[in-house]
Design a protein around this motif. Structure first.
Motif, PDB file in Angstrom:
ATOM      1  N   PHE A   1     -95.043 -45.753  43.900  1.00 31.38           N
ATOM      2  CA  PHE A   1     -95.488 -44.872  43.067  1.00 31.38           C
ATOM      3  C   PHE A   1     -96.517 -43.872  43.931  1.00 31.38           C
ATOM      4  CE2 PHE A   1     -98.040 -43.045  39.655  1.00 31.38           C
ATOM      5  CZ  PHE A   1     -97.219 -42.531  38.778  1.00 31.38           C
ATOM      6  N   ILE A   2     -97.738 -44.805  44.203  1.00 31.71           N
ATOM      7  CA  ILE A   2     -98.494 -44.018  44.833  1.00 31.71           C
ATOM      8  C   ILE A   2     -98.114 -43.240  46.156  1.00 31.71           C
ATOM      9  CG2 ILE A   2    -100.571 -44.288  46.357  1.00 31.71           C
ATOM     10  CD1 ILE A   2    -101.305 -46.771  44.757  1.00 31.71           C
ATOM     11  N   LEU A   3     -96.992 -43.860  47.031  1.00 30.72           N
ATOM     12  CA  LEU A   3     -96.506 -43.081  48.012  1.00 30.72           C
ATOM     13  C   LEU A   3     -95.602 -41.843  47.589  1.00 30.72           C
ATOM     14  CD1 LEU A   3     -95.537 -42.916  50.897  1.00 30.72           C
ATOM     15  CD2 LEU A   3     -93.636 -44.478  50.419  1.00 30.72           C
ATOM     16  N   VAL A   4     -95.068 -41.771  46.510  1.00 30.71           N
ATOM     17  CA  VAL A   4     -94.523 -40.733  45.859  1.00 30.71           C
ATOM     18  C   VAL A   4     -95.463 -39.749  45.756  1.00 30.71           C
ATOM     19  CG1 VAL A   4     -93.235 -39.649  44.034  1.00 30.71           C
ATOM     20  CG2 VAL A   4     -92.395 -41.898  45.051  1.00 30.71           C
ATOM     21  N   GLY A   5     -96.729 -40.211  45.061  1.00 30.07           N
ATOM     22  CA  GLY A   5     -97.609 -39.166  44.848  1.00 30.07           C
ATOM     23  C   GLY A   5     -98.369 -38.315  45.996  1.00 30.07           C
TER      24      GLY A   5
END
Length: 145
Positions: A85-89
């Motif tokens: 999720f952080i990577l997508v952000g």
């Protein structure tokens, strides 16, 4: 309270996915500034839904609603899900900055969209599609590694 948080989590997920799919389908190799401004608005909805999802998700994890905090904290699959999720952000920063910068000026002017923007949105969708599988595994208490 837990039911309300889970509902907000659910709505945030669908808003995030819907806005990202809208960006994907509206992106083209060349767009007018007016179209980029529209993408910028959709991207803002995407960002707000991601922030909402993160806040609600952290509340569910750390707030003691439903399963104990340790249930998630000790599951490496949960950490993978949170990391993705952080990577997508992080990936979404590039298109967001591009849309904001390019939305200004003559609205009929055409702008060539860099391949990196298109690929960023594609990568976000691919990574985002993995997260629900991980969520299902976590709900069952399954650690994949």
């Amino acid at each position: 309270m837990e039911l309300l948080l889970r509902y907000l989590h659910f709505i945030s997920v669908f808003t995030l996915a819907g806005s990202l799919f809208a960006e994907f389908f509206l992106l083209d190799n060349s767009l007018s500034k007016k179209q980029i401004k529209q993408l910028s608005r959709i991207d803002a909805v995407y960002g707000i839904s991601a922030l909402s999802l993160l806040i609600v998700g952290l509340s569910l994890w750390l707030g003691g609603y439903g399963k104990p905090t340790e249930f998630y904290s000790q599951n490496p699959t949960f950490h993978l899900k949170l990391g993705l999720f952080i990577l997508v952000g992080l990936i979404s920063i590039y298109p967001t900055v591009f849309f904001i910068k390019q939305a200004k000026g003559n609205q009929n002017q055409k702008v060539d969209i860099p391949k990196g923007i298109i690929w960023s949105v594609r990568m976000e969708l691919i990574i985002l599609s993995i997260i629900p599988i991980l969520a299902g595994l976590i709900a069952k208490g399954i650690a994949i590694f």
